[in-house]
Design a protein around this motif. Structure first.
Motif, short mmCIF file in Angstrom:
data_model
loop_
_atom_site.label_atom_id
_atom_site.label_comp_id
_atom_site.label_asym_id
_atom_site.label_seq_id
_atom_site.Cartn_x
_atom_site.Cartn_y
_atom_site.Cartn_z
N ARG C 356 5.68 -0.54 -7.01
CA ARG C 356 5.47 -1.53 -6.00
C ARG C 356 4.93 -0.93 -4.68
N LEU C 357 5.75 0.07 -4.32
CA LEU C 357 5.54 0.65 -2.95
C LEU C 357 4.17 1.20 -2.89
N ILE C 358 3.93 1.86 -3.83
CA ILE C 358 2.54 2.64 -3.88
C ILE C 358 1.49 1.60 -4.05
N ASP C 359 1.78 0.67 -4.78
CA ASP C 359 0.72 -0.14 -4.83
C ASP C 359 0.51 -1.00 -3.36
N MET C 360 1.38 -1.20 -2.60
CA MET C 360 1.51 -1.80 -1.41
C MET C 360 0.93 -1.12 -0.29
N GLY C 362 -1.49 1.29 -1.06
CA GLY C 362 -2.67 1.23 -1.36
C GLY C 362 -3.42 0.13 -0.93
N GLU C 363 -2.66 -1.16 -0.81
CA GLU C 363 -3.37 -2.30 -0.16
C GLU C 363 -3.37 -2.20 1.29
N LEU C 364 -2.39 -1.48 1.81
CA LEU C 364 -2.32 -1.37 3.31
C LEU C 364 -3.49 -0.29 3.81
N VAL C 365 -3.98 0.64 2.90
CA VAL C 365 -4.98 1.52 3.11
C VAL C 365 -6.34 0.67 3.26
N ILE C 366 -6.64 -0.12 2.19
CA ILE C 366 -7.79 -1.01 2.08
C ILE C 366 -7.74 -1.83 3.20
N ALA C 367 -6.63 -2.43 3.55
CA ALA C 367 -6.54 -3.52 4.41
C ALA C 367 -6.77 -2.79 6.02
N GLN C 368 -6.18 -1.52 6.24
CA GLN C 368 -6.76 -0.73 7.35
C GLN C 368 -8.14 -0.48 7.62
N SER C 369 -8.73 -0.22 6.35
CA SER C 369 -10.12 0.11 6.48
C SER C 369 -11.25 -1.05 6.75
N GLN C 400 0.08 7.11 2.77
CA GLN C 400 -0.50 7.03 1.44
C GLN C 400 -0.24 8.49 0.61
N ASP C 401 -0.54 9.44 1.26
CA ASP C 401 -0.20 10.78 0.59
C ASP C 401 1.15 11.04 0.40
N LEU C 402 2.10 10.72 1.28
CA LEU C 402 3.43 10.76 1.04
C LEU C 402 3.87 9.83 0.06
N SER C 403 3.73 8.76 -0.01
CA SER C 403 4.05 7.79 -1.23
C SER C 403 3.54 8.37 -2.50
N MET C 404 2.28 8.99 -2.60
CA MET C 404 1.88 9.18 -3.76
C MET C 404 2.67 10.54 -4.09
N SER C 405 3.14 11.30 -3.47
CA SER C 405 3.66 12.50 -3.85
C SER C 405 4.93 12.06 -4.16
N MET C 406 5.53 11.09 -4.04
CA MET C 406 6.68 10.68 -4.51
C MET C 406 6.95 10.58 -6.08
N ILE C 586 -10.28 18.02 -20.51
CA ILE C 586 -10.14 16.22 -20.06
C ILE C 586 -10.28 16.38 -18.67
N ARG C 587 -10.77 15.40 -18.04
CA ARG C 587 -10.92 15.07 -16.70
C ARG C 587 -9.86 13.87 -16.38
N LEU C 588 -9.21 13.93 -15.46
CA LEU C 588 -8.41 12.74 -15.19
C LEU C 588 -8.51 12.34 -13.79
N PRO C 589 -8.28 11.12 -13.36
CA PRO C 589 -8.15 10.76 -11.99
C PRO C 589 -6.80 11.33 -11.36
N LEU C 590 -6.64 11.60 -10.05
CA LEU C 590 -5.25 12.30 -9.66
C LEU C 590 -4.15 11.25 -9.86
N THR C 591 -4.48 9.95 -10.02
CA THR C 591 -3.49 9.12 -9.95
C THR C 591 -3.97 7.69 -10.38
N MET C 592 -3.14 6.75 -11.17
CA MET C 592 -3.58 5.55 -11.48
C MET C 592 -3.64 4.50 -10.47
N ALA C 593 -2.94 4.79 -9.37
CA ALA C 593 -2.58 3.99 -8.44
C ALA C 593 -3.68 3.31 -7.62
#
Lengths: 192, 125, 745
Positions: C356-360, C362-369, C400-406, C586-593
């Motif tokens: 949920r943190l990562i999802d939020m 993500g939303e913050l990133v978009i809201a900021q943009s 975002q980077d930090l939360s993803m790295s978790m 196989i090519r994958l996105p870095l994250t599903m978030a």
């Protein structure tokens, strides 16, 4: 004696029961949110209503029934929007300042319904609610909890769970039809 | 209907069944069952028994507490009580007696042994 | 009789009698006399057991004959006595479980295996008699059944209490619950003549009694004993249940040992001290898997259904692991947690919270943009504001980077599994395979590793089973007898790439075509490139065919690979050279978030096509477009002919560009499933957080979800495989492109 294990198990099984089955609400009276659709007044149990929002940008979703306008962004959550006029087989109209979306909790889901105009919140006593007539209404009687009377006016009290029941809302999506249909969806819903 | 009116207090359903069967074998078929002390106290309203057969180890209110409670009530001061349990040590026997039980019977027991104990605490009138 | 005479003849049991017989000196009248006396004692005790008595009487009779000299062949008669005593032992064990005592009232420990009757010198056979019992002859099946059911309930209560004692050893209420369970089981089983269970419960009850009386603390070895007792009691109950169904009443493994330990735990060195076990993973499930007590998939199944109850309890109830194992794992987990606190002060966080943190974020990133792109900020005049917004943006991206790295984990774990699998498979197939791994430290979203596991297993299995040849064939082909499997992971272009290559025989184009035609997957290979042919092995229809070994050397379950990778919004490609090997990429996105997407416009609507699905986009020249009978609209890109699907027709969108040369073609899909989607224009790259469309709409073909766009409206995310399937379905059903959808009115 410890029997909690088994008790919990049975409890869990019975916990999730659809609210849509309960049809007694209309008979027992209560608070209703009333709104207009093609000049007629309708009512929704206030407990089902989550919020009322103004008309906003709706993103059409392809290959869904005509009455599904699409989806909106409700504070970061994507929720589907149903045009009640189209759902009830009425003609669609241009949206006005008064057109709005009532976000309801139906079938355990958040769904927005588009209505012409929201009216008021009414207390309707049980004795002022009559059985739905078997004919003579524009709306499928399955959708009606009862006919409420207040201040000399008549309101069709809707069973929103049935209106937005699963077979209508979700099972439609993956059908592929060879019958081309008119393209009202975006026109009616994506204005603004 | 024959024999004594007996209240059987035991948390194990299987145990109660076995005990009831034993009682039936020796001619007692008026048995009220309770699953622990609390339940038994509630069921006393249905009528006073001639004899209590009480398990020691039960949840909520154990046998000793129940016997203590019974002895504190005027109408049950002298109703015979047999503890059905597995007391092994002198201390345990003392505890049973101190609580106010008339006798105890170690599980497992035969119907005959039960009959003997009952005869001992409930002398024929 | 020289040694080993029991202290008191009164306490003699049949097994002692057997021992006595073995040691008995035929010629010694003393020994014969003692044997005779012992038999008399046994006879007296066996008065209630007619068949035991019968055997013993007969033995006595034979012995008298020897003593009186009436027996012509004393040795033969002697072994007959042995046989009879053995019969008596068996009979008495049938009647009175477990110890083989004649005296049911005095419990004795199970017989030592040294008590071997002379007629049965084979030690291997001698262990069994005490392990199999009979239900008491007069058992009331209904009552037994009730006892078992009730016993399970008590055991369940005890299990919950024991687990809570693992974390709080001084919880007396829990101690009482366990005590009561043992106590009641003991009492009831004694009535039912189930000696084995009654006696074990008795000893377990004594142990708990000591805890209750605060003589010992419920930790370490004592806790272990109680846990094992519950496990064994559970097994005993199960054995009784089976015995009711006619099975022999089997005593569970470990009964004897536990029974002995419970008698005097301290003598066996048991104390409240815990023996530390060095293990590293943190979740109970992980620990169980690491200790080999449970399988990961089982644990995960349990975790899905665990509901409100603690995972430990859920695992026990599902019988995935025993109570003892779970409790051990809990303890290990606690140890690790406490050491961790001391060492690098890490803490555990629930995955759903992290998600949920990562999802939020993500939303913050978009809201900021959204803020950053607002006209007030962009159109100068507010220099201070723009600077502040820019600063916020920097912080948000770091967040975002930090939360993803978790949530990122290295591939190491997944690769290690593959190494093990390769070794096992190679061994089984009589092949020699070296697995070389590269980029083990490459990180990937934890949520994706699990999904990736199945495809990897299938690919490795196929490579070892079918790709790499047996050593002889390899030598004949001039290769080293040892095959090489290379597994590599690396980051490239914002994606994670996983490559699996072997140096085996490679894919056989002809055989794949033959199979594909035979199974109706394709009509012919006309115009199909190698890559298109190879990709046929991912078709569901292709892999359901019998053994594929003889066909292409590949294909079993490869549709699973494809589906797994599709689910991760990734794509897979095959490269193969006959005789030189085969490579899966196989090519994958870095994250599903967060989904990296290309925002495209069709009419007035905008869609997001995940970047990972896009090969390239181009504006076609008129000459490249053609309509081929039976195959519809096609476009020639370089030397590849692929179908053109008009998104506006698939989705019923008006006001879109009809003339393909004025629009843009986006090439999506894999191999022969490649196709070009016609859109109006590209609006640019955009990162989005993928969301479901809300329960009410269900699955929409061609759409995988929605995302909030920069202006706050919802954009639909294109499901590339889905949209291709939809287009083909519509094309083959002969239907014209549908505009809106079915009208309900």
């Amino acid at each position: 004696m410890n029997r909690t294990g088994t008790d919990t198990a049975t409890h869990n099984q019975t916990k999730h029961r659809s609210a849509g089955v309960d049809r007694t609400a209309g008979g027992s009276g209560g608070k209703f949110l009333t709104f207009f659709l093609r000049g007629e007044e309708y009512g929704l149990e206030i407990l089902k209503v989550q919020e009322i929002i103004g008309m906003m940008g709706v993103t059409p979703v392809p290959r869904t029934p005509e009455f599904i306008c699409g989806v909106i962004n409700l504070r970061g959550k994507v929720i589907p929007i149903v045009d009640l006029r189209l759902k009830f087989g009425m003609e669609s109209v241009e949206h006005t300042e008064e057109t709005c979306i009532i976000v309801v909790q139906a079938q355990g889901l958040q769904i927005g319904i588009v209505v012409d105009k929201v009216s008021e919140v009414l207390d309707i006593a049980a004795e002022d609610i009559e059985e739905p007539p078997s004919f003579g209404t524009d709306v499928n009687t399955d959708y009606i909890l009862g006919i409420g009377k207040s201040e000399g006016r008549v309101k069709l009290l809707l069973d929103i769970d049935r209106v937005l029941s699963n077979q209508d809302v979700s099972a439609i999506s993956s059908t592929v039809t060879s019958e081309p249909s008119t393209q009202k969806v975006e026109e009616t819903c994506s204005t603004q | 209907m024959s024999g004594l009116k007996i209240m059987l207090v035991d948390d194990s359903g299987t145990m109660r069944k076995i005990e009831k069967m034993s009682l039936a074998k020796i001619g007692h078929d008026q048995v009220t069952e309770a699953v622990n002390g609390v339940d038994a106290l509630a069921k006393l309203k249905e009528g006073a028994p001639d004899l209590f057969l009480v398990d020691w180890n039960m949840p909520e209110m154990n046998g000793l507490q129940f016997v203590g409670a019974l002895r504190g009530m005027a109408e049950f001061k002298s109703v015979p009580i047999i503890m059905l349990t597995t007391v092994n040590t002198q201390d345990e026997i003392m505890a049973v007696m101190k609580a106010g039980a008339n006798d105890f019977l170690n599980k497992p027991f035969t119907p005959e042994a039960l009959q003997e104990k009952i005869a001992k605490v409930c002398p024929p009138k | 009789m020289n040694t080993g005479a029991p202290d008191s003849i009164e306490s003699l049991n049949l097994n002692d009698l057997a021992t006595l017989l073995v040691r008995c000196d035929l010629t010694s009248t003393d020994d014969s006399k003692q044997l005779r006396e012992s038999l008399n004692v046994a006879l007296a005790k066996a008065s209630e057991l007619p068949r035991v008595r019968e055997a013993l009487e007969s033995a006595t009779h034979h012995l008298d004959n020897i003593v009186s000299g009436a027996a012509s062949d004393p040795a033969a008669v002697f072994s007959e006595i042995g046989r009879l005593i053995e019969t008596a032992i068996e009979e008495s064990e049938g009647m009175i479980a477990p110890a083989g005592n004649i005296t049911a009232a005095i419990p004795n420990p199970p017989p030592p295996s040294a008590a071997v009757p002379p007629t049965k010198p084979d030690p291997a056979e001698s262990q069994s008699p005490s392990a199999v019992e009979q239900l008491p002859a007069d058992a009331d099946a209904g009552l037994m059944g009730e006892f078992v059911t009730e016993g399970y309930e008590y055991i369940e209560g005890a299990e919950a209490a024991l687990l809570s004692l693992e974390t709080n050893p001084d919880d007396m209420e829990a101690v009482n619950t366990v005590f009561r369970a043992f106590h009641t089981i003991k009492g009831t089983s004694a009535f039912l003549g189930l000696v084995a269970i009654s006696e074990l419960a008795h000893r377990a009850e004594s142990l708990l009694g000591r805890v209750r009386d605060r003589e010992i603390r419920f930790t370490g070895g004592y806790a272990d004993l109680a846990l094992r007792a519950v496990d064994i009691l559970k097994a005993l109950l199960q054995a009784i249940q089976e015995a009711l169904g006619g099975e022999p009443l089997r005593r569970p493994e470990g009964y004897g040992e536990l029974f002995g330990l419970l008698e005097n735990p301290e003598a066996a060195g048991i104390s409240s001290e815990t023996v530390p076990e060095p293990i590293t993973p943190l979740r109970v499930g992980d620990i169980l898997v690491a200790e080999g007590k449970a399988r990961r998939d089982e644990i995960e199944m349990v975790a899905v259904d665990q509901g409100e109850q603690p995972i430990g309890m859920a695992i026990i109830k599902s019988e995935t692991a025993s109570l003892t194992d779970v409790a051990h794992a809990l303890r290990t987990q606690q140890q690790i947690a406490s050491t961790d606190r001391a060492v690098d002060s890490s803490m555990r966080v629930r995955t759903d919270r992290l998600d949920r943190l990562i999802d939020m974020v993500g939303e913050l990133v978009i809201a900021q943009s959204m803020v950053a792109q607002d006209s007030t900020v962009i159109t100068g005049g507010h220099h201070g504001l723009a600077k502040k917004v820019g600063h916020t943006g920097k912080i948000v991206r770091e967040l975002q980077d930090l939360s993803m790295s978790m949530r990122m984990v290295p591939f190491k774990g997944a690769f290690q599994k593959m190494a093990r699998l390769t070794r096992d498979l190679a061994h089984k197939n009589g092949k020699q395979v070296d697995l070389i791994t590269e980029g083990e430290d490459t990180e990937i979203d934890r949520n994706m590793v699990d999904v990736l596991n199945d495809p990897l297993v299938h690919m490795v299995r196929n490579a070892v089973d079918h790709g790499i040849e047996p050593p002889d064939s390899r030598r004949e082909a001039g290769k080293s007898p040892v095959g090489v499997l290379r597994l590599a992971a690396y980051h490239a272009g914002g994606n994670v790439v996983v490559e699996l290559s072997d140096d085996g025989r490679g894919l056989n184009r002809e055989k794949i075509i033959k199979k594909a035609v035979a199974t109706g997957v394709i009509e012919s290979d006309k115009g199909m490139s190698d890559r298109e042919v190879f990709n046929l092995i991912f078709r569901p229809g292709f892999s359901t065919v019998e053994q594929v070994t003889d066909v292409s050397g590949r294909g079993v379950g490869m549709d699973v690979v494809k589906r797994g990778i599709d689910a991760l919004r990734g794509r897979v490609e095959i490269d193969s050279q006959p005789g030189r090997g085969c490579t899966f990429t196989i090519r994958l996105p870095l994250t599903m978030a967060i989904t990296d997407g290309m925002l495209v416009r069709v009419g007035l609507q905008r869609f997001i096509i995940p970047t990972v699905n896009i090969h390239l986009s181009f504006q076609p020249v008129a000459g490249a477009l053609s309509t081929i009978a039976g195959r519809g609209e096609m476009v020639m890109l370089r030397d590849e002919l692929m179908p053109v699907f008009r998104l506006h027709r698939l989705f019923g969108i008006q006001d879109a560009i009809e003339d393909a040369t004025r629009g843009l073609l986006v090439v999506i899909g894999d191999g022969d499933r490649r196709c070009a989607l016609l859109v109006d224009e590209l609006l640019g790259q955009q990162q989005v957080v993928a969301k479901s469309l809300g329960g009410g709409i269900g699955n929409v073909p061609g759409v995988s979800g929605g995302a909030i766009l920069g202006d706050g409206r919802v954009g639909l995310i294109i499901d590339a495989p889905g949209v291709t399937a939809l287009a083909r379905q519509l094309a083959t059903s002969g239907a014209e492109y549908v505009t809106g959808a079915c009208s309900l009115a």
